[in-house]
Write a protein that holds these residues in place. Sequence first.
Motif, PDB file in Angstrom:
ATOM      1  N   GLN A   1       0.849  -1.185   0.000  1.00 23.24           N
ATOM      2  CA  GLN A   1       0.000   0.000   0.000  1.00 23.24           C
ATOM      3  C   GLN A   1       0.885   1.236   0.000  1.00 23.24           C
ATOM      4  OE1 GLN A   1      -3.338   0.099   2.728  1.00 23.24           O
ATOM      5  NE2 GLN A   1      -3.231   2.326   2.917  1.00 23.24           N
ATOM      6  N   THR A   2       0.640   2.140  -0.957  1.00 27.34           N
ATOM      7  CA  THR A   2       1.471   3.330  -1.096  1.00 27.34           C
ATOM      8  C   THR A   2       0.780   4.596  -0.612  1.00 27.34           C
ATOM      9  OG1 THR A   2       0.738   3.610  -3.395  1.00 27.34           O
ATOM     10  CG2 THR A   2       2.757   2.324  -3.019  1.00 27.34           C
ATOM     11  N   SER A   3      -0.534   4.582  -0.454  1.00 24.25           N
ATOM     12  CA  SER A   3      -1.239   5.739   0.088  1.00 24.25           C
ATOM     13  C   SER A   3      -2.597   5.299   0.607  1.00 24.25           C
ATOM     14  CB  SER A   3      -1.407   6.836  -0.975  1.00 24.25           C
ATOM     15  OG  SER A   3      -2.270   6.409  -2.014  1.00 24.25           O
ATOM     16  N   GLY A   4      -3.156   6.151   1.480  1.00 22.39           N
ATOM     17  CA  GLY A   4      -4.454   5.852   2.064  1.00 22.39           C
ATOM     18  C   GLY A   4      -4.348   5.549   3.545  1.00 22.39           C
ATOM     19  N   PRO A   5      -5.488   5.494   4.237  1.00 22.78           N
ATOM     20  CA  PRO A   5      -5.475   5.273   5.684  1.00 22.78           C
ATOM     21  C   PRO A   5      -4.964   3.890   6.047  1.00 22.78           C
ATOM     22  CG  PRO A   5      -7.712   5.168   4.815  1.00 22.78           C
ATOM     23  CD  PRO A   5      -6.843   5.648   3.704  1.00 22.78           C
ATOM     24  N   THR A   6      -4.310   3.806   7.187  1.00 25.40           N
ATOM     25  CA  THR A   6      -3.842   2.529   7.713  1.00 25.40           C
ATOM     26  C   THR A   6      -4.319   2.405   9.158  1.00 25.40           C
ATOM     27  OG1 THR A   6      -1.759   3.518   8.441  1.00 25.40           O
ATOM     28  CG2 THR A   6      -1.789   2.521   6.258  1.00 25.40           C
ATOM     29  N   GLY A   7      -4.347   1.182   9.660  1.00 26.13           N
ATOM     30  CA  GLY A   7      -4.776   0.951  11.036  1.00 26.13           C
ATOM     31  C   GLY A   7      -6.293   0.942  11.152  1.00 26.13           C
ATOM     32  N   GLY A   8      -6.763   0.565  12.329  1.00 21.53           N
ATOM     33  CA  GLY A   8      -8.196   0.488  12.557  1.00 21.53           C
ATOM     34  C   GLY A   8      -8.810  -0.695  11.836  1.00 21.53           C
ATOM     35  N   LYS A   9     -10.125  -0.755  11.872  1.00 18.19           N
ATOM     36  CA  LYS A   9     -10.832  -1.848  11.215  1.00 18.19           C
ATOM     37  C   LYS A   9     -10.756  -1.684   9.711  1.00 18.19           C
ATOM     38  CE  LYS A   9     -15.284  -4.232  11.007  1.00 18.19           C
ATOM     39  NZ  LYS A   9     -16.704  -4.240  11.473  1.00 18.19           N
ATOM     40  N   GLN A  10     -10.290  -2.730   9.024  1.00 18.89           N
ATOM     41  CA  GLN A  10     -10.173  -2.694   7.578  1.00 18.89           C
ATOM     42  C   GLN A  10     -10.688  -4.003   6.985  1.00 18.89           C
ATOM     43  OE1 GLN A  10      -5.879  -1.870   7.190  1.00 18.89           O
ATOM     44  NE2 GLN A  10      -6.431   0.127   6.366  1.00 18.89           N
ATOM     45  N   GLY A  11     -10.936  -3.987   5.696  1.00 16.31           N
ATOM     46  CA  GLY A  11     -11.374  -5.196   5.015  1.00 16.31           C
ATOM     47  C   GLY A  11     -11.180  -5.064   3.522  1.00 16.31           C
ATOM     48  N   THR A  12     -11.409  -6.144   2.807  1.00 20.89           N
ATOM     49  CA  THR A  12     -11.289  -6.139   1.354  1.00 20.89           C
ATOM     50  C   THR A  12     -12.652  -5.884   0.727  1.00 20.89           C
ATOM     51  OG1 THR A  12     -11.595  -8.551   1.308  1.00 20.89           O
ATOM     52  CG2 THR A  12      -9.336  -7.719   1.365  1.00 20.89           C
ATOM     53  N   VAL A  13     -12.635  -5.278  -0.437  1.00 21.80           N
ATOM     54  CA  VAL A  13     -13.886  -4.939  -1.112  1.00 21.80           C
ATOM     55  C   VAL A  13     -14.465  -6.164  -1.830  1.00 21.80           C
ATOM     56  CG1 VAL A  13     -13.262  -2.518  -1.420  1.00 21.80           C
ATOM     57  CG2 VAL A  13     -12.647  -4.183  -3.186  1.00 21.80           C
ATOM     58  N   SER A  14     -15.770  -6.131  -2.014  1.00 18.39           N
ATOM     59  CA  SER A  14     -16.469  -7.140  -2.813  1.00 18.39           C
ATOM     60  C   SER A  14     -16.876  -6.497  -4.130  1.00 18.39           C
ATOM     61  CB  SER A  14     -17.711  -7.650  -2.079  1.00 18.39           C
ATOM     62  OG  SER A  14     -17.360  -8.270  -0.863  1.00 18.39           O
ATOM     63  N   SER A  15     -16.652  -7.198  -5.224  1.00 22.89           N
ATOM     64  CA  SER A  15     -16.969  -6.642  -6.534  1.00 22.89           C
ATOM     65  C   SER A  15     -18.474  -6.486  -6.704  1.00 22.89           C
ATOM     66  CB  SER A  15     -16.415  -7.550  -7.637  1.00 22.89           C
ATOM     67  OG  SER A  15     -16.864  -7.118  -8.909  1.00 22.89           O
ATOM     68  N   THR A  16     -18.876  -5.353  -7.282  1.00 25.29           N
ATOM     69  CA  THR A  16     -20.295  -5.159  -7.591  1.00 25.29           C
ATOM     70  C   THR A  16     -20.708  -5.953  -8.822  1.00 25.29           C
ATOM     71  OG1 THR A  16     -19.747  -3.180  -8.888  1.00 25.29           O
ATOM     72  CG2 THR A  16     -20.318  -2.855  -6.569  1.00 25.29           C
ATOM     73  N   ASP A  17     -19.743  -6.448  -9.578  1.00 20.97           N
ATOM     74  CA  ASP A  17     -20.011  -7.307 -10.738  1.00 20.97           C
ATOM     75  C   ASP A  17     -19.844  -8.756 -10.295  1.00 20.97           C
ATOM     76  OD1 ASP A  17     -20.134  -8.735 -13.071  1.00 20.97           O
ATOM     77  OD2 ASP A  17     -18.587  -7.578 -14.136  1.00 20.97           O
ATOM     78  N   VAL A  18     -20.962  -9.452 -10.108  1.00 19.81           N
ATOM     79  CA  VAL A  18     -20.900 -10.810  -9.570  1.00 19.81           C
ATOM     80  C   VAL A  18     -20.231 -11.774 -10.538  1.00 19.81           C
ATOM     81  CG1 VAL A  18     -22.915 -10.485  -8.107  1.00 19.81           C
ATOM     82  CG2 VAL A  18     -23.224 -11.307 -10.454  1.00 19.81           C
ATOM     83  N   ASN A  19     -20.104 -11.394 -11.804  1.00 14.27           N
ATOM     84  CA  ASN A  19     -19.501 -12.272 -12.801  1.00 14.27           C
ATOM     85  C   ASN A  19     -17.996 -12.032 -12.968  1.00 14.27           C
ATOM     86  OD1 ASN A  19     -21.972 -13.558 -13.562  1.00 14.27           O
ATOM     87  ND2 ASN A  19     -22.519 -11.704 -14.706  1.00 14.27           N
ATOM     88  N   TRP A  20     -17.465 -11.007 -12.292  1.00 14.60           N
ATOM     89  CA  TRP A  20     -16.047 -10.699 -12.462  1.00 14.60           C
ATOM     90  C   TRP A  20     -15.196 -11.621 -11.600  1.00 14.60           C
ATOM     91  CZ3 TRP A  20     -11.921  -9.173  -9.418  1.00 14.60           C
ATOM     92  CH2 TRP A  20     -10.789  -8.736 -10.095  1.00 14.60           C
ATOM     93  N   LYS A  21     -14.085 -12.067 -12.165  1.00 19.98           N
ATOM     94  CA  LYS A  21     -13.135 -12.893 -11.435  1.00 19.98           C
ATOM     95  C   LYS A  21     -11.718 -12.420 -11.734  1.00 19.98           C
ATOM     96  CE  LYS A  21     -15.803 -17.227 -11.470  1.00 19.98           C
ATOM     97  NZ  LYS A  21     -15.760 -18.660 -11.887  1.00 19.98           N
ATOM     98  N   PRO A  22     -10.823 -12.530 -10.779  1.00 20.05           N
ATOM     99  CA  PRO A  22      -9.419 -12.237 -11.076  1.00 20.05           C
ATOM    100  C   PRO A  22      -8.868 -13.292 -12.018  1.00 20.05           C
ATOM    101  CG  PRO A  22      -9.617 -13.209  -8.900  1.00 20.05           C
ATOM    102  CD  PRO A  22     -11.017 -12.978  -9.388  1.00 20.05           C
ATOM    103  N   PRO A  23      -7.735 -13.042 -12.656  1.00 15.44           N
ATOM    104  CA  PRO A  23      -7.182 -14.033 -13.596  1.00 15.44           C
ATOM    105  C   PRO A  23      -6.872 -15.345 -12.883  1.00 15.44           C
ATOM    106  CG  PRO A  23      -5.565 -12.330 -13.090  1.00 15.44           C
ATOM    107  CD  PRO A  23      -6.864 -11.860 -12.525  1.00 15.44           C
TER     108      PRO A  23
END
Length: 338
Positions: free
Chosen positions: A44-66
């Motif tokens: 991570q190069t910028s943005g808030p750190t610490g506290g409660k964090q989590g990963t985002v869920s894609s709004t496109d249910v059909n999208w997958k990483p490679p």
Amino acid sequence: MVVALLSSSPAGAFGGMGSGVRGGSNDSGELSASASHSRIKVTQTSGPTGGKQGTVSSTDVNWKPPPCWYEPVFTPEQLKDFSENDGSGDVGLRDGWYGSKLWTDHFRDEKDATTIFTRPATVKGYKNYNLGKKGYFWRGVAPNVTGLDDTSLCSRLMFWQDAGEIPDVPKAPTPEILAEYAYDKVKVPGTEVELKPAARSTVNLPTWVWLDKGTFRDVKVRAELPGTGLWAETTAKPVALHLDPGTEDAELFPASGDCAINDDGSIGTPYTKGNADKTPPCGIRYLHATGGTPYQLSASITWKITWQGSDGTDGDLPDGTFETTQDMNVQEIQSINR
């Protein structure tokens, strides 16, 4: 001719590699003989750190990483050390070789290898691990080897590529692949919002919802693949807060439940004395009391996700959301009749 132990499954899914097995570097910098480990480094190069964090869920249910791609794994010296001192691990996504002779025959003694589940089926051998040459031996990588994704796209047996060159093969790494890999590595802050009244809302009176400025800022991560010069920066920008009151017996402000995020990172307007009967720019009016069981107010931030790559390419990835819930107790207005 080399006799190989083969599998129709991704190689990392069988064989039980222990932590002491040596091989290609994984994302922590440690050596691993498993093709389920990627060397891509995400920071991570910028943005808030610490506290409660989590990963985002894609709004496109059909999208997958490679599902897979190729990465450099061994220098000639590393392959020699691995082959002659251990020789148990993944020589491809669908090929596991167990025993030093399998490795030395092919990579040291120029013997061809025959495979069943990959193409080409016969692979020409190498002389003395290509010692003295500058470059890497490459292998397919599939982080989710237990999934149903088609890893056959990257199942080629480990092969040589000169230094400073990216293989001209399908599923060779690109900045876009790095950006997609980093999608679920983006850590965003939790979305517990400020409420007024804070402890208990009152039926038919608005509850103001806001977040102070600076709470939500862009989060940027950089994904790099060592030995290739390839990198991508993936940026998540907060664009809206969505409220779900936890019951149909409620009104939302605005009616969509979507509160815009201001340029300074704040949401809504803080409640001030004298605003009790006013309509908040972001808030809720509950129409019925909770009756002992609190409503579950959910607040989710939508993040617009974009990327830029080392070769000047860029693009968009699906929007992501991150949701948190908090208890909402709602009371009836108490009155006394005389």
